[in-house]
Scaffold this active site. Structure first.
Site, PDB file in Angstrom:
ATOM      1  CE1 TYR A  89      -3.580   2.549   0.127  1.00 10.88           C
ATOM      2  CE2 TYR A  89      -2.474   3.365   2.095  1.00 10.88           C
ATOM      3  CZ  TYR A  89      -3.406   3.525   1.092  1.00 10.88           C
ATOM      4  OH  TYR A  89      -4.160   4.668   1.033  1.00 10.88           O
ATOM      5  CG  ASP A 509       1.158 -21.058 -41.102  1.00 11.12           C
ATOM      6  OD1 ASP A 509       1.944 -20.768 -42.012  1.00 11.12           O
ATOM      7  OD2 ASP A 509       0.939 -20.309 -40.115  1.00 11.12           O
ATOM      8  CE1 TYR A 510       8.806 -24.004 -38.525  1.00 13.62           C
ATOM      9  CE2 TYR A 510       9.204 -21.657 -38.828  1.00 13.62           C
ATOM     10  CZ  TYR A 510       9.556 -22.872 -38.262  1.00 13.62           C
ATOM     11  OH  TYR A 510      10.635 -22.951 -37.438  1.00 13.62           O
TER      12      TYR A 510
END
Ligand code: GDG
Length: 736
Positions: A89, A509-510
């Protein structure tokens, strides 16, 4: 019945241990508590926060009594130790976030121990919220002490609807970027479904940080965050208008003997001279509130317009706050000295220019001050909203009185009829004081009528209701995306069909799918784990596993040359089958490149962070490292510039993930996929990809194919997974 859980650092109540050892619970009457009243009262609504007593102060016996007394107020406590309070705090909240978010960089302390404590205490809050949370509940988290909490809740309970409201300013990206834990804090906030600020400026600063630091897609005021859409909006907080208006009316009707001591003194002063005027200043003693500046500006005013000497008095209420933080102690000292010096310098036998109170006052006295003052001068150097300005106007039941308001307060955005000033410009402040003190009554009334009407309409209750309404509406945001999340049921069904099938095709996909998205394309080379996975997939019987990519042949040869994989490169120009050499699927011209390349180069020169990748059959302009807003402008520009050139050369522009690629129109992953499909009788097809270029592939595959998009965006794929972190796990399933 579903409930709303409100969470804030402090509970809206005070716990007091009386002399007879009895507990007294005093509910707060502050703005927030009033605004949340109806939300809190609904069903079994609950408010979670710290009680104000540390673990050390709570003996075993006292702890249960406090818990029970608090529970009776529909609240639950988070237990904090003295150490938590010191570090989380007073430390991280008030010595790091508070100054940083208010543009006081020189006061900002970046302490690792404070940060560790902040995380730990946010976890403590999360635990209590989770203990109280049921399916279908809504959570509304408040303010800068709990920036990490939304994500902590969302991680454990993803279906919970979470709102977050920041009561202080959100700083510009240029400030926020200096913060060592900027990513963590942004992710923490993004656990919410709705993030609210007081003003549009704070909202746009936040979005700017999200775009630049986390590089997320932002569409207007919505952030695409994995598989969620987060809404960001501004909700200027109002006040309990009726409470202040009614209190002022009652106050006006008080008989002489009912008046407070303070009011009687104020009356004495006002009656001493017809012409005498009071200027009011009220704030917490905080360096953001511009108190010393205001005093100096008042001194400047008295020198510039000496006719006001003995005619005007500044009443300054500075409420003690965070007095154990060193800067606050310094501020107090500076204020005391300034007041002393000015009073010493200007005072006469019958006049002291500044009446200074360093204390808090009961509500009745606050009303005394508001209603007795001809002018209120509220000139913070930075303030999230500032409710005092609004309260002053609400108490002016005769519509007289003038508000001088700093343009650095959020409230200035909606209070144009006030005298809006730059608090650092003493000339302007002194002139505003003069203008306020001399303002004709009809002008005062005209201005205040407009201000009051707005304050009465957009009250604190309205603010809370609007926020809740908006939060509820976010539950429908996901509907715009048509694909379904890849669930475990779909996975089971998919693996079942895979096992049953006789000829299977897997198209992978790569970049962004098999590997994470890297800032530098060269950094995305395959890792050992990936090789192992693909090797295993390649042993599956009657299954053709193909890595299909926009990468060029040379890169793939370099990476996969020694591995016996099926590869398709350059978006479908080249195919290398297992055990075979590269074969061209398309015959392409490249003579157009000499014309296009200089255009791309001119864009690279004008757009820092971008670069050109030259592939055998295409040119790609990458902008993932550029400023996202500049990149957006440039992509529109480049698309326009290329329009005429591409149609003459049979070219296409692919707008991929942070890349624009120019290539022949007759090549795409879809055509390459079709080619493979025509060669064998596949009865199971699976394709996965993250990019726009993968859409061609999804589009071309048979209806019963399993098409999966990586990420939560509009797609032709049937299913999606949240991020590329999930891809490898999904592929592993084919091996079981
Ligand atoms: C934070 C943001 C944002 C003040 N003195 C006494 C007293 N007050 C009451 C006022 C007012 C409240 O305290 C102060 O509110 P502000 O908005 O001015 O300022 P912060 O405390 O800094 O609050 C701020 C706010 O959150 C809400 O989102 O507006 O920008 O910093 O209601 O009336 N009340 C009593 N005695 C006092 O001496 N009873």
């Amino acid at each position: 019945m579903n409930k709303t859980i409100i969470v804030s650092n402090r509970l809206p109540l005070q716990v007091k241990l009386k002399e007879n050892n009895e507990l007294e619970i005093i509910p707060s009457v502050g703005g927030l508590a009033t605004g949340m009243k109806s939300v809190h009262a609904e069903g079994n609504g609950i408010w979670i926060g710290w009680s104000g007593l540390t673990e050390e102060e709570l003996t075993d016996d006292l702890k249960d009594r406090v818990d029970n007394a608090i529970a009776a107020e529909k609240c639950a406590t988070v237990q904090l130790s003295q150490n938590d309070i010191d570090n989380y705090y007073f430390g991280f909240s008030n010595r790091t976030l508070w100054p940083l978010f208010h543009y006081f960089m020189e006061y900002t302390e970046f302490e690792k121990d404070f940060w560790e404590s902040y995380k730990k205490v946010n976890e403590k809050f999360a635990e209590v919220v989770l203990e109280n949370l049921d399916e279908g509940d809504t959570v509304w988290v408040h303010d800068y002490q709990l920036l990490l909490l939304p994500q902590m809740i969302k991680d454990k309970k993803p279906n919970t609807s979470i709102g977050f409201f920041l009561h202080i300013p959100y700083p510009s990206y240029e400030i926020f970027r200096t913060f060592p834990w900027r990513e963590e804090v942004l992710h923490g906030m993004l656990g919410s479904d709705l993030i609210g600020f007081h003003t549009y400026d704070y909202e746009r600063h936040f979005l700017s940080s999200v775009k630049r630091i986390l590089r997320l897609e932002v569409k207007f005021n919505e952030i695409v965050y994995y598989d969620r859409i987060i809404k960001v909006d501004s909700f200027p907080m109002g006040i309990d208008y009726k409470k202040f208006y009614d209190a002022a009316e009652n106050h006006m009707q008080q008989e002489q003997n009912e008046r407070s001591e303070l009011q009687q003194r104020l009356d004495d002063h006002l009656q001493a001279d017809e012409e005498t005027k009071l200027i009011l200043s009220i704030d917490r003693m905080d360096y953001t509130k511009g108190i010393p500046n205001r005093i100096r500006a008042y001194e400047y005013f008295l020198n510039k317009y000496p006719q006001f000497k003995e005619k005007v008095r500044l009443i300054m209420l500075a409420v003690p706050s965070r007095s154990n933080v060193p800067q606050y102690q310094l501020l107090k000292k500076e204020t005391d000295e300034l007041v002393g010096r000015i009073n010493g310098h200007f005072a006469t036998v019958s006049w002291t220019p500044i009446w200074y109170f360093y204390r808090s006052m009961p509500f009745e006295n606050l009303i005394d001050l508001y209603t007795s003052s001809d002018v209120a001068m509220i000139t913070p150097v930075r303030d999230g909203m500032n409710l005092v300005a609004k309260e002053y106007i609400a108490t002016r039941t005769n519509k007289d009185g003038v508000l001088i308001l700093s343009e650095m307060a959020g409230a200035a955005k909606e209070m144009n009829e006030a005298l809006v000033v730059n608090p650092n410009n003493f000339e302007e402040l002194a002139d505003a004081m003069k203008q306020a003190l001399e303002m004709p009554m009809d002008e005062q009334k005209r201005r205040n009528a407009i201000l009051q009407e707005r304050l009465a309409r957009y009250s604190i209750e309205k603010w809370a209701t609007e926020f809740m309404k908006s939060l509820k509406a976010t539950q429908n945001l996901g509907d715009v995306i048509v694909s379904k999340r890849m669930s475990s049921d779909v996975e089971t069904e998919m693996i079942h069909s895979f096992k049953k099938a006789e000829q299977k095709l897997l198209l992978l996909d790569y970049d962004g799918t098999l590997t994470g998205f890297q800032n530098n394309p060269q950094d995305a080379s395959p890792d050992a784990e990936l090789f192992e996975l693909i090797d295993k997939l390649n042993t599956l019987e009657n299954a053709d596993v193909v890595i299909i990519s926009g990468r060029d042949k040379a890169t793939f040869t370099n990476w996969f040359g020694n591995h016996d994989y099926n590869l398709i490169t350059d978006h479908g120009v080249w195919l290398r089958r297992k055990h075979k050499d590269w074969e061209a699927l398309e015959r392409l011209k490249t003579d157009w490149m000499v014309n296009i390349r200089p255009i791309l180069e001119s864009f690279v020169d004008r757009t820092p962070g971008t670069f050109i990748e030259e592939k055998q059959y295409s040119l790609a302009w990458h902008y993932r490292k550029a400023d996202p807003e500049l990149a957006q402008i440039r992509t529109i520009e480049l698309n326009t510039v290329l329009t005429s050139l591409i149609s003459n050369n049979d070219l296409t522009v692919l707008n991929g993930n942070k890349v624009m690629e120019i290539k022949s129109s007759s090549v795409n992953k879809g055509r390459a996929a079709s080619r493979l499909l025509s060669e064998k009788n596949y009865d199971f097809t699976f394709a996965i990809g993250d990019d726009w270029t993968d859409e061609y592939m999804f589009d071309e595959l048979p209806k019963d194919a399993y098409t999966v998009k990586v990420g939560f965006v509009k797609t032709k794929a049937k299913y999606y997974v949240k991020s590329n972190n999930e891809v490898r796990n999904l592929l592993e399933k084919f091996l079981n």
